[in-house]
Design a protein around this motif. Structure first.
Motif, PDB file in Angstrom:
ATOM      1  N   GLY A 198       0.856  -1.183   0.000  1.00  0.00           N
ATOM      2  CA  GLY A 198       0.000   0.000   0.000  1.00  0.00           C
ATOM      3  C   GLY A 198       0.885   1.224   0.000  1.00  0.00           C
ATOM      4  N   GLN A 199       0.305   2.380  -0.221  1.00  0.00           N
ATOM      5  CA  GLN A 199       1.105   3.591  -0.289  1.00  0.00           C
ATOM      6  C   GLN A 199       1.739   3.903   1.066  1.00  0.00           C
ATOM      7  N   PRO A 200       2.805   4.700   1.097  1.00  0.00           N
ATOM      8  CA  PRO A 200       3.420   5.066   2.377  1.00  0.00           C
ATOM      9  C   PRO A 200       2.441   5.817   3.278  1.00  0.00           C
TER      10      PRO A 200
ATOM     11  N   PHE B  48      -3.334  -2.835   1.639  1.00  0.00           N
ATOM     12  CA  PHE B  48      -3.747  -1.802   2.590  1.00  0.00           C
ATOM     13  C   PHE B  48      -4.197  -0.576   1.805  1.00  0.00           C
ATOM     14  N   PRO B  49      -5.475  -0.480   1.485  1.00  0.00           N
ATOM     15  CA  PRO B  49      -5.968   0.723   0.796  1.00  0.00           C
ATOM     16  C   PRO B  49      -6.055   1.893   1.772  1.00  0.00           C
ATOM     17  N   SER B  50      -6.151   3.089   1.235  1.00  0.00           N
ATOM     18  CA  SER B  50      -6.329   4.262   2.088  1.00  0.00           C
ATOM     19  C   SER B  50      -7.697   4.193   2.765  1.00  0.00           C
ATOM     20  N   PRO B  51      -7.778   4.625   4.013  1.00  0.00           N
ATOM     21  CA  PRO B  51      -9.090   4.624   4.683  1.00  0.00           C
ATOM     22  C   PRO B  51      -9.987   5.703   4.108  1.00  0.00           C
TER      23      PRO B  51
ATOM     24  N   ALA C 170      -4.882  15.719   2.093  1.00  0.00           N
ATOM     25  CA  ALA C 170      -4.886  15.854   0.631  1.00  0.00           C
ATOM     26  C   ALA C 170      -3.471  15.740   0.080  1.00  0.00           C
ATOM     27  N   LEU C 171      -2.510  16.384   0.739  1.00  0.00           N
ATOM     28  CA  LEU C 171      -1.117  16.310   0.301  1.00  0.00           C
ATOM     29  C   LEU C 171      -0.552  14.906   0.443  1.00  0.00           C
ATOM     30  N   ALA C 172      -1.049  14.166   1.443  1.00  0.00           N
ATOM     31  CA  ALA C 172      -0.555  12.819   1.700  1.00  0.00           C
ATOM     32  C   ALA C 172      -1.258  11.765   0.856  1.00  0.00           C
ATOM     33  N   GLY C 173      -2.139  12.169  -0.018  1.00  0.00           N
ATOM     34  CA  GLY C 173      -2.840  11.208  -0.859  1.00  0.00           C
ATOM     35  C   GLY C 173      -3.762  10.292  -0.087  1.00  0.00           C
ATOM     36  N   GLY C 174      -4.256  10.762   1.066  1.00  0.00           N
ATOM     37  CA  GLY C 174      -5.200   9.974   1.859  1.00  0.00           C
ATOM     38  C   GLY C 174      -4.562   9.089   2.908  1.00  0.00           C
ATOM     39  N   ALA C 175      -3.244   9.165   3.097  1.00  0.00           N
ATOM     40  CA  ALA C 175      -2.547   8.323   4.084  1.00  0.00           C
ATOM     41  C   ALA C 175      -2.422   9.078   5.405  1.00  0.00           C
TER      42      ALA C 175
END
Length: 339
Positions: free
Chosen positions: A41-43, A174-177, A201-206
């Motif tokens: 999943g993304q960081p 692990f998708p973004s919540p 928003a800057l973190a791409g939803g993480a």
């Protein structure tokens, strides 16, 4: 290899990890846990902490309510970084590669008998940070799994792994919540509504990355970098010199993170221009310099966004691109957008 710092607490489960935890916990209790798991999943989603918590659960003598008890001898050994059946493998320096020598040493760990009579675990992150020799050495261990050994591979970019490695692992995504869950967690972390929304928003939803980005030092670096991009757009800075200043960003930022911010700003520019709406002051400043009107003018911007995506993939792939040249190319392309 690296050791866990002394008295490391067992990580707590995060709200958006419940489904993955329940699934793996059920498999473990039923004796059906795969010998290799790929957590991806993304960081900023807590994958590494999840892998640590799961390893502590597997090693624990007397789990309570589906989690490690934190008080038995095995938990104490894990917390002290001295459990004989837990091996942590990560680059020797932040942003570095996993060396083939590190991966080959896994053979000694997986071939010996358990020090505590239970399972043995290999925690490895980031899994994509391997060259082809290291990847082949890992593949050999995965192809010939020793009894009671579980590999926990953590990856921000699983596409950077060999397909043969991915095929030998059970994928745990692990998708973004949801934004609601993420913002609720960030509010509990202490961020106010506006700051939390902007950081997310800057973190791409993480959420974890958003919390980091909201720290004053991170915000200062981010604003300085955006100021550099505005100067390039206005023609008051030179791309090559700017690339030299940002090739190695000040801590705690890294180049991949800066490029992610860049993507977010480009996306905001496209959204504002296409919807004929307003945005942040900095975004409006950039759009004032951006040539053309209407949606038809956005084609070059979308093309540049694709270059940013490819740059991030290159940095995450473990291919170790020339960072200076990569950034020079991006900044030259960026400057030309406003010519």
């Amino acid at each position: 290899m690296s050791e866990v710092p002394e008295h490391t607490p067992i990580p707590s489960l995060l709200p958006w990890q419940t489904e993955q935890w329940q699934r793996l916990g059920t498999q473990w209790r039923a004796g059906r846990c795969p010998h290799a798991l790929l957590l991806s999943g993304q960081p900023g989603l807590g994958k590494r902490a999840f892998a640590e918590a799961f390893s502590a659960l597997v090693l624990c003598e007397q789990p309570r309510e589906g989690q490690a008890c934190g008080s038995c001898k095995d938990c104490h050994l894990w917390q002290a970084g001295s459990h004989p059946d837990f091996l942590r493998v990560e680059p020797e320096k932040v942003g570095g590669l996993l060396k083939v020598e590190q991966i080959r040493q896994l053979g000694d760990f997986v071939s010996r008998t358990s020090g505590r009579g239970g399972a043995r675990l290999v925690w490895l992150a980031p899994a994509e940070a391997m060259n082809i020799n290291a990847a082949n050495a890992l593949l050999k261990n995965l192809e010939e799994p020793a009894a009671s050994v579980i590999f926990l591979l953590v990856s921000d970019s699983p596409a950077g792994l060999l397909p043969t490695i991915r095929s030998r692992c059970q994928a745990v995504a692990f998708p973004s919540p949801s934004a609601e869950m993420a913002l609720q967690w960030l509010h509990g972390y202490g961020l106010k509504e506006g700051a939390a929304t902007k950081a997310l928003a800057l973190a791409g939803g993480a959420p974890l990355l958003a919390a980091q980005l909201a720290e004053p030092k991170c915000e200062e670096i981010r604003e300085r970098f955006l100021g550099e991009l505005i100067a390039l757009a206005q023609g008051s800075a030179r791309a090559v010199a700017a690339a030299g200043r940002w090739e190695t960003p000040p801590e705690p930022a890294d180049l991949a993170q800066l490029i992610q911010f860049w993507q977010q700003w480009v996306a905001q520019m496209a959204r504002v221009r296409s919807c004929d709406s307003t945005g942040d002051t900095q975004v409006m400043t950039l759009l004032q310099r951006f040539p053309g009107i209407g949606q038809g003018s956005l084609r070059p911007l979308f093309g540049f966004y694709d270059h940013l995506v490819q740059a991030r993939k290159g940095l995450a792939s473990g291919a170790n691109p020339n960072r200076r040249l990569l950034l020079e190319e991006l900044m030259i392309r960026w400057s030309r957008l406003f010519a």
